[in-house]
Design a protein around this motif. Structure first.
Motif, PDB file in Angstrom:
ATOM      1  N   ILE A 119       0.829  -1.208   0.000  1.00 21.80           N
ATOM      2  CA  ILE A 119       0.000   0.000   0.000  1.00 21.80           C
ATOM      3  C   ILE A 119       0.865   1.260   0.000  1.00 21.80           C
ATOM      4  O   ILE A 119       0.449   2.311  -0.475  1.00 21.80           O
ATOM      5  CB  ILE A 119      -0.969   0.002   1.204  1.00 21.80           C
ATOM      6  N   THR A 120       2.099   1.150   0.496  1.00 20.88           N
ATOM      7  CA  THR A 120       2.999   2.303   0.500  1.00 20.88           C
ATOM      8  C   THR A 120       3.356   2.756  -0.919  1.00 20.88           C
ATOM      9  O   THR A 120       3.755   3.903  -1.109  1.00 20.88           O
ATOM     10  CB  THR A 120       4.295   1.989   1.264  1.00 20.88           C
ATOM     11  N   THR A 165       9.301 -11.754   3.900  1.00 22.17           N
ATOM     12  CA  THR A 165       9.575 -10.410   3.388  1.00 22.17           C
ATOM     13  C   THR A 165       8.277  -9.630   3.182  1.00 22.17           C
ATOM     14  O   THR A 165       8.231  -8.414   3.401  1.00 22.17           O
ATOM     15  CB  THR A 165      10.371 -10.472   2.069  1.00 22.17           C
ATOM     16  N   SER A 166       7.206 -10.334   2.805  1.00 21.20           N
ATOM     17  CA  SER A 166       5.904  -9.683   2.673  1.00 21.20           C
ATOM     18  C   SER A 166       5.369  -9.204   4.018  1.00 21.20           C
ATOM     19  O   SER A 166       4.653  -8.209   4.092  1.00 21.20           O
ATOM     20  CB  SER A 166       4.876 -10.642   2.038  1.00 21.20           C
ATOM     21  N   ASP A 167       5.714  -9.933   5.085  1.00 25.29           N
ATOM     22  CA  ASP A 167       5.298  -9.495   6.417  1.00 25.29           C
ATOM     23  C   ASP A 167       5.776  -8.076   6.683  1.00 25.29           C
ATOM     24  O   ASP A 167       5.064  -7.266   7.284  1.00 25.29           O
ATOM     25  CB  ASP A 167       5.875 -10.428   7.492  1.00 25.29           C
ATOM     26  N   PHE A 168       6.992  -7.771   6.236  1.00 20.30           N
ATOM     27  CA  PHE A 168       7.549  -6.448   6.467  1.00 20.30           C
ATOM     28  C   PHE A 168       7.046  -5.434   5.437  1.00 20.30           C
ATOM     29  O   PHE A 168       6.586  -4.350   5.804  1.00 20.30           O
ATOM     30  CB  PHE A 168       9.078  -6.505   6.455  1.00 20.30           C
ATOM     31  N   SER A 169       7.136  -5.769   4.159  1.00 22.21           N
ATOM     32  CA  SER A 169       6.843  -4.769   3.133  1.00 22.21           C
ATOM     33  C   SER A 169       5.354  -4.536   2.924  1.00 22.21           C
ATOM     34  O   SER A 169       4.926  -3.395   2.704  1.00 22.21           O
ATOM     35  CB  SER A 169       7.489  -5.172   1.804  1.00 22.21           C
ATOM     36  N   SER A 170       4.544  -5.591   3.004  1.00 22.49           N
ATOM     37  CA  SER A 170       3.123  -5.475   2.675  1.00 22.49           C
ATOM     38  C   SER A 170       2.219  -5.463   3.903  1.00 22.49           C
ATOM     39  O   SER A 170       1.289  -4.658   3.985  1.00 22.49           O
ATOM     40  CB  SER A 170       2.709  -6.625   1.746  1.00 22.49           C
ATOM     41  N   ALA A 174       0.109  -2.205   8.066  1.00 21.66           N
ATOM     42  CA  ALA A 174      -1.055  -2.474   8.912  1.00 21.66           C
ATOM     43  C   ALA A 174      -0.628  -2.758  10.348  1.00 21.66           C
ATOM     44  O   ALA A 174      -1.268  -2.297  11.303  1.00 21.66           O
ATOM     45  CB  ALA A 174      -1.854  -3.649   8.355  1.00 21.66           C
ATOM     46  N   PHE A 175       0.469  -3.532  10.507  1.00 24.84           N
ATOM     47  CA  PHE A 175       0.941  -3.848  11.858  1.00 24.84           C
ATOM     48  C   PHE A 175       1.358  -2.569  12.596  1.00 24.84           C
ATOM     49  O   PHE A 175       0.994  -2.352  13.760  1.00 24.84           O
ATOM     50  CB  PHE A 175       2.120  -4.820  11.814  1.00 24.84           C
ATOM     51  N   LEU A 176       2.136  -1.714  11.920  1.00 29.50           N
ATOM     52  CA  LEU A 176       2.606  -0.496  12.564  1.00 29.50           C
ATOM     53  C   LEU A 176       1.450   0.469  12.850  1.00 29.50           C
ATOM     54  O   LEU A 176       1.412   1.115  13.902  1.00 29.50           O
ATOM     55  CB  LEU A 176       3.651   0.194  11.689  1.00 29.50           C
ATOM     56  N   SER A 177       0.493   0.562  11.915  1.00 28.21           N
ATOM     57  CA  SER A 177      -0.627   1.471  12.140  1.00 28.21           C
ATOM     58  C   SER A 177      -1.513   0.973  13.277  1.00 28.21           C
ATOM     59  O   SER A 177      -2.111   1.774  14.012  1.00 28.21           O
ATOM     60  CB  SER A 177      -1.446   1.660  10.861  1.00 28.21           C
ATOM     61  N   PHE A 178      -1.599  -0.351  13.465  1.00 31.37           N
ATOM     62  CA  PHE A 178      -2.338  -0.902  14.601  1.00 31.37           C
ATOM     63  C   PHE A 178      -1.673  -0.500  15.913  1.00 31.37           C
ATOM     64  O   PHE A 178      -2.339  -0.061  16.864  1.00 31.37           O
ATOM     65  CB  PHE A 178      -2.403  -2.428  14.491  1.00 31.37           C
TER      66      PHE A 178
END
Length: 280
Positions: A119-120, A165-170, A174-178
């Motif tokens: 999304i970035t 790698t998708s956990d971090f980039s994609s 969402a994780f950080l915004s949560f």
């Protein structure tokens, strides 16, 4: 170059909007198809000149390069629909992480790649993960990465590392915004601080932190050391986080990988192709 998009949902439409906004593609170069025709027509209203196709076969066969932006459960149906109309000089790009290059190469005669956007990319930032099939030539890779570099930082990764790698980039945004949302909720509840102000401060903080990590060469550990004075407020709060979050990220990785493995097993059955793969 003619570029097709099969599927104009959340990520398909994001890529189209982003490529057009960046000037990397003109609407007239783009052909789209979608299971719900009205969604495709809405996108064409937003970008006059964009060509709406009445079938996935039309979108694929009339494109030099086409993106497959569909969910794992829909993938085999779409591949079965288009495979006889695809030729060897075309490039098919899946943005669906559990779909393996072996699935694509066993079913399509063309060159194949897997690109995982974020999304970035909507902000012309973040990474796009790049995984290439055996038929992709150097000029194909350069073509794809030139297109992707208009909205992201193309980053080649091993297919076996697609999920982590998708956990971090994609998933990471969402994780950080949560995390930020819960932090702001607590701040508003406990202090009465203004939510819009805290939202803006958090956004600027995340943007600046990202620049320190990518442009200034800081590692996460170095950044913590620079901010946290021994015995100070930040150091005490970091100690709290370290204690409370112990083991959480192992659980997080287990959760994302379990869902990935579930989708992968279904795709293996659909494509009649099972491969022994390392879990991580």
């Amino acid at each position: 170059m003619k570029v097709g998009f099969i599927g104009t949902g959340s990520m398909g439409s994001l890529l189209i909007d982003s490529f057009i906004r960046a000037g990397a593609l003109q609407p007239e170069q783009i052909r789209i198809s979608n299971r719900t025709l009205n969604k495709a027509l809405e996108l064409s209203d937003r970008h006059p000149g964009l060509i709406v196709c009445r079938s996935n076969t039309e979108a694929a066969s009339k494109s030099d390069l086409f993106f497959l932006c569909v969910k794992p459960g829909e993938f085999k149906t779409v591949i079965d629909e288009i495979q006889e109309q695809v030729h060897i000089s075309q490039i098919a790009v899946s943005i669906t992480s559990p779909v393996q290059l072996s699935h694509l190469e066993s079913a399509l005669p063309c060159k194949v790649a897997k690109i995982i956007p974020s999304i970035t990319n909507q902000a012309g930032s973040g990474a796009s993960l790049c995984i290439y099939g055996s038929r992709i030539k150097e000029e194909d890779r350069l073509l794809l990465e030139s297109l992707l570099s208009s909205i992201s930082r193309p980053t080649p990764v091993l297919e076996s590392h697609t999920r982590i790698t998708s956990d971090f980039s994609s998933c990471g945004p969402a994780f950080l915004s949560f995390f930020v949302e819960k932090w702001i909720d607590a701040a508003v509840e406990m202090t009465g601080a203004d939510r819009p102000t805290l939202n803006a401060l958090a956004g600027e903080m995340l943007l600046g932190t990202g620049k320190l990590l990518t442009e200034e060469g800081f590692s996460p550990e170095q950044l913590q050391e620079r901010v946290a004075v021994p015995g100070g407020i930040t150091a005490q709060a970091l100690s709290l986080l370290g204690n409370r979050l112990d083991g959480l990220f192992h659980q997080l990785i287990n959760t994302t990988h379990e869902k990935y493995e579930e989708d992968l097993a279904k795709l293996d059955i659909a494509f009649g192709k099972t491969v022994n793969r390392p879990r991580y």
